[in-house]
Design an enzyme around this catalytic site. Sequence first.
Site, PDB file in Angstrom:
ATOM      1  CE  LYS A  11      22.401  27.884 -13.208  1.00  0.00           C
ATOM      2  NZ  LYS A  11      21.759  26.654 -12.684  1.00  0.00           N
ATOM      3  CE1 TYR A  51      19.002  25.147 -17.091  1.00  0.00           C
ATOM      4  CE2 TYR A  51      18.122  27.329 -16.729  1.00  0.00           C
ATOM      5  CZ  TYR A  51      19.154  26.417 -16.605  1.00  0.00           C
ATOM      6  OH  TYR A  51      20.344  26.772 -16.010  1.00  0.00           O
ATOM      7  CG  ASN A 114      23.379  25.288  -9.649  1.00  0.00           C
ATOM      8  OD1 ASN A 114      22.963  26.226 -10.318  1.00  0.00           O
ATOM      9  ND2 ASN A 114      23.423  24.049 -10.113  1.00  0.00           N
ATOM     10  CG  HIS A 117      23.796  26.212 -17.609  1.00  0.00           C
ATOM     11  ND1 HIS A 117      23.174  24.997 -17.478  1.00  0.00           N
ATOM     12  CD2 HIS A 117      24.117  26.347 -18.926  1.00  0.00           C
ATOM     13  CE1 HIS A 117      23.108  24.426 -18.677  1.00  0.00           C
ATOM     14  NE2 HIS A 117      23.672  25.222 -19.566  1.00  0.00           N
ATOM     15  CD  GLU A 128      23.167  24.706 -23.091  1.00  0.00           C
ATOM     16  OE1 GLU A 128      22.472  23.830 -22.588  1.00  0.00           O
ATOM     17  OE2 GLU A 128      24.231  25.116 -22.564  1.00  0.00           O
TER      18      GLU A 128
HETATM   19  P1  CMP Z   1      22.068  23.608 -14.479  1.00  0.00           P
HETATM   20  O1  CMP Z   1      23.426  23.074 -14.696  1.00  0.00           O
HETATM   21  O2  CMP Z   1      21.788  25.001 -14.894  1.00  0.00           O
HETATM   22  O3  CMP Z   1      21.015  22.648 -15.202  1.00  0.00           O
HETATM   23  C1  CMP Z   1      19.691  22.476 -14.751  1.00  0.00           C
HETATM   24  C2  CMP Z   1      19.432  23.146 -13.453  1.00  0.00           C
HETATM   25  O4  CMP Z   1      18.314  22.671 -12.745  1.00  0.00           O
HETATM   26  C3  CMP Z   1      20.582  22.849 -12.500  1.00  0.00           C
HETATM   27  O5  CMP Z   1      21.741  23.506 -12.910  1.00  0.00           O
HETATM   28  C4  CMP Z   1      20.007  23.300 -11.194  1.00  0.00           C
HETATM   29  O6  CMP Z   1      20.113  24.685 -10.993  1.00  0.00           O
HETATM   30  C5  CMP Z   1      18.540  22.940 -11.382  1.00  0.00           C
HETATM   31  N1  CMP Z   1      18.217  21.753 -10.588  1.00  0.00           N
HETATM   32  C6  CMP Z   1      18.685  20.518 -10.740  1.00  0.00           C
HETATM   33  N2  CMP Z   1      18.170  19.690  -9.798  1.00  0.00           N
HETATM   34  C7  CMP Z   1      17.355  20.457  -9.030  1.00  0.00           C
HETATM   35  C8  CMP Z   1      16.547  20.192  -7.903  1.00  0.00           C
HETATM   36  N3  CMP Z   1      16.471  18.970  -7.381  1.00  0.00           N
HETATM   37  N4  CMP Z   1      15.841  21.209  -7.374  1.00  0.00           N
HETATM   38  C9  CMP Z   1      15.910  22.449  -7.911  1.00  0.00           C
HETATM   39  N5  CMP Z   1      16.676  22.766  -9.001  1.00  0.00           N
HETATM   40  C10 CMP Z   1      17.390  21.772  -9.539  1.00  0.00           C
END
Ligand code: CMP
Length: 140
Positions: A11, A51, A114, A117, A128
């Site tokens: 990311k 998403y 984070n 993904h 995906e």
């Molecule tokens: P990912 O595994 O890419 O799948 C969905 C994404 O939504 C997740 O990682 C996070 O980056 C994001 N996400 C999930 N929960 C939250 C939250 N509470 N606030 C902001 N982003 C979130």
Amino acid sequence: MATQRTLSIIKPDATRRNLTGKINAKFEDAGLRIVAQKRIKLTMEQAGKFYEVHAERPFYGELCEFMASEPVVVQVLEGEDAILKNREVMGATNPADAAPGTIRAEFAESVGENSVHGSDAPDTAAEEIAYFFSGLELVG
Ligand code: CMP
């Protein structure tokens, strides 16, 4: 166990900090093979479609803006039980809950930013992967 493929995204928070190589080393050290990879910049529309499953969540807008903010590296990882193995290497979604040594424990900045993904199941992995790669780009 069977050989699987899974979709991974490095990311914007990680590409911005030049962490692509360190993250790829985590995948390779865990026995995952990077069989396809490209660095791209998503539009808001492309991030939103990827998403779409989270469209009703309060963080959806923020998530799409973040994913479209800077380049990402999209990749296909292959290996035995690759979907679960990748999720183990990534660690929990929230870095505060991620096990020591995982990508998110070491690199993630927050639950939203984070670093990586990974697909969560075989059907989503297939969808995906097809979202980002054509069959011709998957040479094994
Ligand atoms: P990912 O595994 O890419 O799948 C969905 C994404 O939504 C997740 O990682 C996070 O980056 C994001 N996400 C999930 N929960 C939250 C939250 N509470 N606030 C902001 N982003 C979130």
